[in-house]
Design an enzyme around this catalytic site. Sequence first.
Site, PDB file in Angstrom:
ATOM      1  CD  GLU A  57     -18.180   5.654   7.159  1.00 58.97           C
ATOM      2  OE1 GLU A  57     -17.270   5.794   6.318  1.00 58.97           O
ATOM      3  OE2 GLU A  57     -18.791   6.609   7.653  1.00 58.97           O
ATOM      4  CE  LYS A  94      -7.427   3.450   7.915  1.00 60.12           C
ATOM      5  NZ  LYS A  94      -6.537   3.118   6.815  1.00 60.12           N
ATOM      6  CG  ASP A 152      -5.236  -0.839   1.724  1.00 64.05           C
ATOM      7  OD1 ASP A 152      -4.725   0.284   1.824  1.00 64.05           O
ATOM      8  OD2 ASP A 152      -4.576  -1.891   1.740  1.00 64.05           O
ATOM      9  CE1 TYR A 155     -12.980   7.352   2.350  1.00 66.98           C
ATOM     10  CE2 TYR A 155     -13.183   9.293   3.733  1.00 66.98           C
ATOM     11  CZ  TYR A 155     -12.421   8.452   2.948  1.00 66.98           C
ATOM     12  OH  TYR A 155     -11.094   8.727   2.757  1.00 66.98           O
ATOM     13  CE  LYS A 186      -3.418   0.750   9.723  1.00 65.47           C
ATOM     14  NZ  LYS A 186      -3.042   0.642   8.346  1.00 65.47           N
ATOM     15  CB  CYS A 211      26.682 -21.685  -2.503  1.00 65.61           C
ATOM     16  SG  CYS A 211      25.596 -20.695  -3.549  1.00 65.61           S
ATOM     17  CB  CYS A 237      28.405 -21.090  -7.097  1.00 61.97           C
ATOM     18  SG  CYS A 237      28.721 -20.433  -5.460  1.00 61.97           S
ATOM     19  CB  CYS A 293      27.287 -17.962  -1.070  1.00 64.63           C
ATOM     20  SG  CYS A 293      28.347 -18.267  -2.495  1.00 64.63           S
ATOM     21  CB  CYS A 305      27.753 -16.819  -6.216  1.00 62.14           C
ATOM     22  SG  CYS A 305      26.155 -17.562  -5.841  1.00 62.14           S
TER      23      CYS A 305
END
Length: 664
Positions: free
Chosen positions: A112, A114, A116, A222, A310, A404, A407, A422, A428
């Site tokens: 069957e 599975k 989620d 199920y 899985k 960065c 800045c 940074c 920043c």
Amino acid sequence: MVDYIERLEELKKLIWEHDYNYYVLDDPQISDYAYDLLMQELLEIENAHPELITADSPSQRVGGKAVDEFPSFTHRTPLLSLGNSYGEEDLREFDRRVKSDLGVDKVEYAVEYKIDGLSIALSYQNGILVTGATRGDGYVGEDVTNNIKTVKNIPLKLRLPAEIMEARGEVYLPRASFERLNKIREENGEPLLANPRNAAAGSIRQLDPKIAAERDLRAIIYNILYLEGAEMPSTQSECLNYLKEQGFTASAPLVSDDIDEIVEYCKSQGEKRHELDYDIDGMVIKVNSLAYQERLGFRAKNPRWAIAYKFPPEQVKTKLEDILVQVGRTGVVTPVAQLTPVSVAGSVVSRATLHNEDYIKQKDIKIGDTVIIEKAGEVIPAVVEVDKSKRNGCEREFVFPENCPECGTPLVRLEGEAAIRCPNNIHCPAQVREGIIHFVSRDGMNVDGLGPAVINQLYHAQLIKDAADLYYLTKEQLLSLERMGEKSADNLLKSLEKSKNCSLAALIFSLGIPLVGLTVAKTLAKTFGSIDKLSKTPYEELVAIDAIGAKIAQSVTDYFTAERNQEFLKRLKLAGIKMEEESQEIAKNEAFAGKTFVLTGTLSTMERKAAQEKIESLGGKAASSVSKKTDYVVVGENAGSKLNKALELGITVLSEEEFLNMLS
Ligand code: IVH
């Protein structure tokens, strides 16, 4: 019989039948308009004669009242979980083991999806749905009946006679409904839900069933857990047929005794899974004969007669158009792949992480390359490989910026670290914004309705320069933001107000102290009980705590000695944020005082005598046999008849883990 009583019965039957046709058979027989008329007529009769309302009336799908908390529900049959397998070989090994345990050379399986979603158990008495509960720890879940009733393809009344029937299944949110829900949340400035699974779980755990009713939840059933007053089928596939006849949407299995066919089927379903309108994360392979299932039995928490396959993470190819860098809360600068949008694992992906500079070098990733990206479940998509056969010479080497991007400060790479940072920290803007996003996050102060977009707006409008400023915002200021309506502004102020009372652990976590995650924050909260005490604790005392190493202790002391942070905490306190927790000891004593505990089986982490002494020291009583007066039964390994007695009497059963949680 009076006319309207007869008509009410007739209307109920008609609506049940139309619900079944629409939600289970997917074959509606009347128009929505005609259906609404029937419902309206039913409601009119019930309004005029409320004494005629029964639990199975279609009107009761949304009739439940909001509650403060869910009562716990002890499952008659424990809801166990499945062992996982990830590859073909694991499935073949399972098949070999089943055959050798049974001493046979042919075994039929039911395979069957599975699903989620969220595992639930349904109980029917004389055909009427009486309880819907979450799985919880498998032994004790939460009674969420009013929310379960809002799931339209769960029958409120069974179609065939059965005195008692209990069934297990999965509640989920169809993908289209999930996307619709998130669109509305986005428009309202509410935080988006991560995936349909979380959305379904969150909906079922809503205290107000009206919210659950708006979510369009569905269920696939199920397993039959228990049946009385009807003949139990002899195979899993017959159980699924019986469930369908009873009015459920049940799994549709492949039945096969050929492991090659099963392996192929699992793989092909994995490839096709995105054609479904709900998420599945694998397949479940069950021995079909219930007699064989009984012979095989269980090992620890998993059945020997079933295994979950899985699906492997999904991989797709796409073009790497560019690489940008992103500055995180702690100043780490991460390269992010900008991709030609591609569909993977059910969503469209246009960005993926490249981790760090070394990773790009090791994998020899160039701008313009065709790359393979991978996404598994909730994990952020990542670039895993380059398809070098697709290179045409136009690819460009990526050069990590020296400054960065936010800045302009020169970036640094610390000795022995892969990360580039940074160093401008509080100056920043990117780090400040990310810090505020972290502060209000779910595990932190949990401020609903304050997503990154609004934080950005507030920051750019210079209405906030750190998280404490949030608590000084006025409604007028909020209304000055683009796309911020009255209602959203009110809601945001309410959420901020509510967050002032969050737990001490959440507050400590939200501060974003380097190396202090949720677990460390919990330990600190439990040990010190207040920000004041924690901030005054010297390094030596911190490092003496079991779970706190030298680096964490240093980071915590550095944080609290910085004048700027002291100032920040002062402003939080002034805004009315709770900075301490009521004494742990008091709360703990309340849970134990006057309560009778019975221990059964072997506890893995402490001697039974020590557990009894602990219970008594907290004001509880440790008894040796289970009776109606028992409040809790704590079950360890190989629990015996005391567990059965507890289940019979409906006494709360605690796993060892839950018991330890109560103690800690
Ligand atoms: S059978 C005793 N069948 O997957 C075995 N589980 O650990 C009972 N799940 O939490 C589980 N779809 O909620 C079974 N068709 C299916 C399922 C399924 C989803 C969930 C279940 C459990 C987890 C496995």
